[in-house]
Write a protein that holds these residues in place. Structure first.
Motif, PDB file in Angstrom:
ATOM      1  N   TYR A  50       3.016   8.040   5.591  1.00 34.37           N
ATOM      2  CA  TYR A  50       2.724   6.699   5.083  1.00 34.37           C
ATOM      3  C   TYR A  50       3.719   5.686   5.650  1.00 34.37           C
ATOM      4  CZ  TYR A  50       1.577   2.914   1.975  1.00 34.37           C
ATOM      5  OH  TYR A  50       1.200   1.700   1.503  1.00 34.37           O
ATOM      6  N   LEU A  72       2.810   4.383   9.161  1.00 28.51           N
ATOM      7  CA  LEU A  72       1.528   3.722   9.444  1.00 28.51           C
ATOM      8  C   LEU A  72       1.667   2.392  10.196  1.00 28.51           C
ATOM      9  CD1 LEU A  72      -0.521   4.493   6.185  1.00 28.51           C
ATOM     10  CD2 LEU A  72      -0.570   5.691   8.382  1.00 28.51           C
ATOM     11  N   PRO A  73       2.721   1.594   9.933  1.00 30.31           N
ATOM     12  CA  PRO A  73       2.833   0.330  10.672  1.00 30.31           C
ATOM     13  C   PRO A  73       2.997   0.514  12.189  1.00 30.31           C
ATOM     14  CG  PRO A  73       4.249   0.296   8.733  1.00 30.31           C
ATOM     15  CD  PRO A  73       3.725   1.699   8.862  1.00 30.31           C
ATOM     16  N   SER A  84      -4.838  -0.717  14.609  1.00 28.18           N
ATOM     17  CA  SER A  84      -5.876  -0.565  13.599  1.00 28.18           C
ATOM     18  C   SER A  84      -6.959   0.336  14.176  1.00 28.18           C
ATOM     19  CB  SER A  84      -6.443  -1.928  13.183  1.00 28.18           C
ATOM     20  OG  SER A  84      -6.972  -2.561  14.310  1.00 28.18           O
ATOM     21  N   ARG A 125      -4.003   5.508  -0.317  1.00 29.45           N
ATOM     22  CA  ARG A 125      -3.523   4.349   0.452  1.00 29.45           C
ATOM     23  C   ARG A 125      -3.687   4.575   1.957  1.00 29.45           C
ATOM     24  NH1 ARG A 125       2.154   2.131  -1.344  1.00 29.45           N
ATOM     25  NH2 ARG A 125       2.521   3.623  -3.012  1.00 29.45           N
ATOM     26  N   GLY A 167      -6.270   2.393   4.558  1.00 34.50           N
ATOM     27  CA  GLY A 167      -5.843   1.701   5.784  1.00 34.50           C
ATOM     28  C   GLY A 167      -6.500   2.269   7.023  1.00 34.50           C
TER      29      GLY A 167
END
Ligand SMILES: Cc1ncc(C[n+]2csc(CCOP(=O)(O)OP(=O)(O)O)c2C)c(N)n1
Lengths: 192, 589
Positions: free
Chosen positions: A83, A86-87, A91, A121, A125
Motif C-alpha cells: 500500500y 502505490l504512489p 494509473s 483500498r 485504486g
C-alpha cells in the motif's frame, strides 16, 4: 520488439526474500532476450525495514530505478508495504500482493494500528489487483518458504514471457533439492 | 563469451579477476561489501578482510610494490580512514597496478554521511574512473589497472549505491595471462618518501595530472554523444542513465574519467551546444571546474546538492528552466502510514544490554553497527554516534568535562568488528590517560550490520579458513585496562549488576558480551531456544515486555475497552528468554 520498457517494483519487509525474487525476474528477462536492469538497497534497511527493489526490462533500459509514478506492476510481499508503494505506480498499473501482514514497530507497541482495510483500498485504486494467499499455497506445495515462488507464479501471468523461460530461470536460480517444490509453488501461483 | 546479469560489485570483482589481480583487500562497508565477497570466488586472487580500510589499502600497496596488481575496496567513509597512505601513494606511484574502489552512498541509505569521494581524486591528485552500469564496472576496473601502470599512479574507481547494488548485463572475458611475474626490485628514491625524495616526486605528480588530463581528450571512456544541439549535458556514472531516460534527444558528454577532466573535449562539446548543463549527484565537482575554464554552465542552480538524483528529480530540474515537463503528481496517494524503520532482530544479543542501559539512565556514546539501532524507541539508549571507533574516545573525552556523579553515567558501546577497526586505539588512549568511563564491547562473533563478515575475533577468514582468534579480554588487559569482565547479555540480572558496578567505578573498565548474533548459523554459533508463549491468563497487560521493542512481541488491544495483552509470534521468537526475565507475573513461558 517495441521501445516499451516494463517497470516492476518489488516491495516488502527486509528478510522476506525480495532480493531473491528480483534475481529470478532479472534472469528471466535476460533469458527472454531483453535488456534488463535492477536496483535495490542492501545493508541497514534489511534489518526489518521497508525494502523496495526495482526491475526494468525492454529493448534498451537506461535508469536502473523506476522513474517515480511509472511503475507498471507492483509485486508486494506484505500488505502495508504494498500500500505504501502505490504512489510509485502509474494509473492502471497491475498489483499482485501477498495476503500477509507484518506489524511495524509502532503497531507492535500498541501506539498505532495496522490499517484493516488495505485490501479494499488497494482494489479501489487499482482495478487489476490480485490478492494471493502465498503462505497457504506454499504449504500446499510442500514448504512455507516457497511463498515467494507462489507470488512469482502469479506475477508471471501478468508479463509477456513464455512459461518455458520462467521454468528455465527457476532451474538456474533455485537450489536443486528445492526445485521440485518451487515448481509446484510456481504452478499454484500461475493458476490463480 | 557468455553474458550474465551482474551487480556492479560482482562486475568489479570480475573485472579485477580478468585484469589479473593478485591481491584484494577490504574492510566491509555498504555498498562496497559484496566486491570482496565475490572476489573470493576466484582462487587466483588472494582475497582477505583487513581490520580497517587503512590496513586494506596498505596491504594492496605492499602487493603493488612487489609487482602484482592489487585492489582495495571500501565504502566512501572508509577512504577517510585510508586517506593517510593514499595521499603519499600518489607520490610514490605503483609497480603492479593499484586500484582503490570507493563506493559512495548518496541519500545515505546505509551511511552516516554522504561525502562525495570525487573530491579525494582531486585532493590526492590521482585519476578517478566512474562506471555507469555493471558492464562499465567490469570494463573500467580492467582499464583502471592499465591506466595505473601506464601513468605510474594509483587509480580510484568510484561507485555508488545504485551502481554497486544495481544489476545489468555483462559480457565475460578471460583473465589476462601475460603480466610480468612479481619480484622484489629495490627502488628507494621512488618508494621511500622522506622529504628529499618526496620533493622530487611531487612535481612528477603535477606533471602526471596534466598528462592524464590531455590523455582524457582521446580516452574512449569519455565520449560525446551528439544529438540535438539545443541542450548539452555533461554527466557521469548512474546520472548518465537518468539523463538519457529523461532527455533522450539531448547531446551528452559522458565522462568515464571524472578526474582529471578532459578540457579540450569539454570545450569542443560546449561549443557545439546552445545551452550547457552539468548534472551531477552531491557536490558541484565537475561544474566548478568547468566554470573555472570560463564556460557558462547551469548545474546546481537546478539540481539538488543533497541526496541522490533520480529520473524524477532530473525532470523537475529541467522543468525549472522550461526544458522538460514537470513530473505529474502521483496517481495515488497513500496518506499517513505507520513507518517501518529497521529494527534489531528477534533474539538479537544486543537488546538486553540496551534495555538495561535505558533503565540505568546511562549516557551512551555510540558507535556504528547493528547496535546503533539501540537508538530506536522504545530502547532509546544511544546519545552519540559519529564514526567507527568514536564511542570509546568520545566517552574518554566527555568524562573529562563532567562532575563525578555525571561521569558515572557515561558508557561507550562498540561492536567487536568496530572495536578492532579503530576502537582499539581509542581504548588504548582511555586506559593510558585513565579516563573513568565504562566501555561495553558487544562481541556477537561477527560483523553483523554489513551482512555477517568474519573479522579477526571471529576465528575465520574471508575464505572460511580457521584463523587465529583474538582474545578480547587479554587484549583489553594488554592495553592497560585493569577491570575487564565478560557477561551474557541475555542474562538481565548479570548485565545490570555488571553495568552498575563498572559504571560506579572511577576507573576505566570494559565489559564484554559473549552471545553470538542470532543470524549466525553453524555448530559453535547461535543456538535458538524454544519459542516463548504468553499465558493469556497470567498476562496483566502491564506492557513491561514491550519495552524491549522485540519484533516478536505484539500488543493486542482488548476489544471491550479492557486492558490488552501481549502476544508472542511463535514463528519469529527464537527463545532468547529476555522478555521472560522481565515478566513479573510469570506469564511468559
Ligand atoms: C569507516 C567505516 N567503514 C565501514 C563502515 C561500515 N560498517 C558499519 S557498521 C560495520 C560493522 C559493524 O560490526 P560490529 O561492530 O561487529 O557490530 P554488529 O553490526 O555486529 O553489531 C561496518 C563495517 C563504516 N560505517 N565506516
Amino acid at each position: 520488439m517495441s521501445d516499451m520498457i516494463t517497470n516492476i517494483l518489488l516491495v516488502g519487509v527486509g528478510g522476506q526474500g525480495i532480493l531473491l525474487a528480483s534475481e529470478v525476474l532479472a534472469e528471466t528477462f535476460m533469458l527472454a532476450g531483453f535488456d534488463v536492469k535492477k536496483s535495490e538497497i542492501h545493508g541497514m534497511s534489511q534489518r526489518g525495514g521497508s525494502v523496495v527493489s526495482h526491475v526494468r526490462f525492454g529493448r534498451k533500459v537506461f535508469s536502473p530505478t523506476v522513474p517515480e509514478g511509472e511503475g507498471d506492476l507492483l509485486f508486494g510481499f506484505e500488505l502495508l508495504e504494498a500500500y505504501r508503494a502505490l504512489p510509485l505506480l502509474r494509473s492502471g498499473a497491475k498489483v499482485v500482493v501477498n495476503d500477509y501482514r507484518i506489524p511495524p514497530p509502532s503497531v507492535l507497541l500498541g501506539q498505532a494500528t495496522y490499517p484493516d482495510d488495505l485490501v479494499e483500498r488497494i482494489r479501489a485504486g487499482f482495478a487489476d489487483s490480485l490478492l494471493v494467499d502465498g503462505l497457504h499455497l506454499a504449504q500446499q506445495a510442500g514448504d512455507a518458504r516457497a511463498a515467494n515462488t507462489v507470488l512469482l507464479g502469479a506475477v508471471s501471468t501478468r508479463l509477456p514471457i513464455d512459461e518455458t523461460v520462467w521454468q528455465e530461470a527457476l532451474a538456474r536460480m533455485v537450489p536443486k533439492k528445492a526445485l521440485e517444490i518451487n515448481r509446484k509453488a510456481f504452478a499454484l501461483g500461475r493458476a490463480l | 563469451m557468455s553474458t550474465a546479469v551482474l551487480s556492479g560489485n560482482e562486475a568489479i570483482a570480475r573485472g579485477a579477476y580478468e585484469a589479473g589481480v593478485r591481491v584484494a583487500s577490504a574492510y566491509p562497508g555498504t555498498p562496497s561489501t559484496e566486491i570482496l565477497e565475490n572476489m573470493v570466488r576466484y582462487p587466483e586472487i588472494d582475497s582477505s578482510w583487513a581490520p580497517n580500510e587503512k590496513v586494506a589499502l596498505e596491504v594492496a600497496i605492499g602487493a603493488s610494490f612487489g609487482g602484482g596488481r592489487a585492489i582495495a575496496c571500501m565504502k566512501h567513509v572508509g577512504v577517510n580512514v585510508a586517506a593517510d597512505p593514499l595521499f603519499t601513494l600518489s607520490y610514490t606511484g605503483v609497480r603492479g597496478g593499484l586500484v582503490l574502489v570507493a563506493a559512495d552512498d548518496p541519500e545515505m541509505h546505509s551511511s552516516q554521511n554522504e561525502q562525495d569521494s570525487r573530491n579525494y581524486a582531486k585532493f590526492a591528485k590521482l585519476p578517478m574512473l566512474e562506471p555507469a552500469d555493471s558492464r562499465e564496472c567490469k570494463e573500467f576496473t580492467r582499464l583502471a589497472f592499465e591506466l595505473s601502470e601506464q601513468f605510474d599512479t594509483p587509480v580510484m574507481l568510484r561507485s555508488c549505491t545504485r551502481i554497486s547494488h544495481g544489476k545489468s548485463l555483462v559480457e565475460l572475458s578471460e583473465r589476462v595471462s601475460d603480466l610480468p611475474e612479481p619480484k622484489l626490485v629495490k627502488d628507494p628514491p621512488k618508494l621511500v618518501m622522506l622529504p628529499g625524495n618526496a620533493r622530487v616526486r611531487h612535481p612528477l605528480v603535477e606533471e602526471r595530472t596534466l598528462k592524464l588530463s590531455e590523455y582524457g581528450n582521446s580516452f574512449a571512456v569519455n565520449r560525446a554523444e551528439m544529438r540535438s544541439a539545443k541542450i548539452g549535458v555533461i554527466c557521469a556514472g548512474v546520472v548518465y542513465q537518468y539523463v538519457r531516460e529523461v532527455l533522450p534527444d539531448a547531446s551528452v558528454l559522458k565522462l568515464g574519467m571524472v578526474y582529471p577532466l578532459p578540457k579540450t573535449l569539454i570545450r569542443e562539446f560546449a561549443a557545439k551546444v546552445d545551452q550547457l548543463f552539468v548534472i551531477e549527484e552531491l557536490d558541484p565537482f565537475i561544474e566548478e571546474q568547468v566554470r573555472a575554464m570560463g564556460l557558462t554552465v547551469t548545474g546546481k542552480e537546478i539540481v539538488p546538492l543533497c541526496g541522490e538524483l533520480s529520473p524524477g528529480r532530473i525532470r523537475t530540474a529541467f522543468a525549472k528552466v522550461g526544458l522538460a515537463i514537470a513530473p505529474e503528481s502521483p496517481a495515488f496517494t497513500s496518506g499517513q502510514l505507520p513507518p517501518r524503520p529497521p529494527n534489531m532482530c528477534p533474539g538479537c544479543s544486543h537488546r538486553g544490554l540496551f534495555y538495561t542501559l535505558n533503565r540505568l539512565n546511562a549516557y551512551v556514546t555510540g558507535d556504528i553497527g547493528c547496535y546503533t539501532l539501540g537508538f530506536m524507541p522504545p530502547l532509546n539508549a544511544m546519545d552519540t554516534c559519529i564514526c567507527m571507533g568514536a564511542s570509546v574516545s568520545n566517552a574518554s573525552g566527555i568524562v573529562r568535562v563532567l562532575p563525578p556523579e555525571e561521569q558515572r553515567r557515561v558508557v561507550g558501546v562498540i561492536g567487536d568488528s568496530t572495536f578492532l577497526h579503530t576502537g582499539l586505539n581509542s581504548l588504548m588512549e582511555m586506559a593510558y590517560n585513565r579516563a573513568p568511563a565504562t566501555v561495553v564491547i558487544l562481541d556477537n562473533r561477527t560483523t553483523a550490520m554489513t551482512g555477517r563478515q568474519e573479522n579477526p575475533a571471529s576465528g575465520f577468514t574471508l575464505s572460511g579458513e580457521a584463523a587465529a582468534e583474538i582474545d578480547l579480554v587479554a587484549l583489553c588487559r594488554a592495553l592497560g585496562v585493569r577491570h575487564v569482565r565478560v557477561i551474557d547479555p541475555n542474562d538481565l540480572d548479570a548485565t545490570r549488576k555488571a553495568l552498575e558496578e563498572e559504571m560506579a567505578r572511577p576507573e576505566p573498565s570494559v565489559i564484554i558480551t559473549n552471545r553470538p548474533c542470532c543470524l549466525l548459523k553453524g555448530e559453535h554459533r547461535f543456538k535458538p531456544g524454544e519459542a516463548m508463549e504468553v499465558d493469556q491468563e497470567k498476562c496483566t497487560g502491564c506492557r513491561a515486555c514491550l519495552r524491549l521493542g522485540c519484533p516478536a512481541i505484539e500488543w493486542q488491544p482488548a476489544p471491550d475497552g479492557k486492558r490488552g495483552k501481549a502476544y508472542i509470534d511463535p514463528l519469529l521468537c527464537n527463545g532468547c528468554t529476555v522478555c521472560q526475565q522481565l515478566c513479573k507475573f510469570n506469564a511468559i513461558q
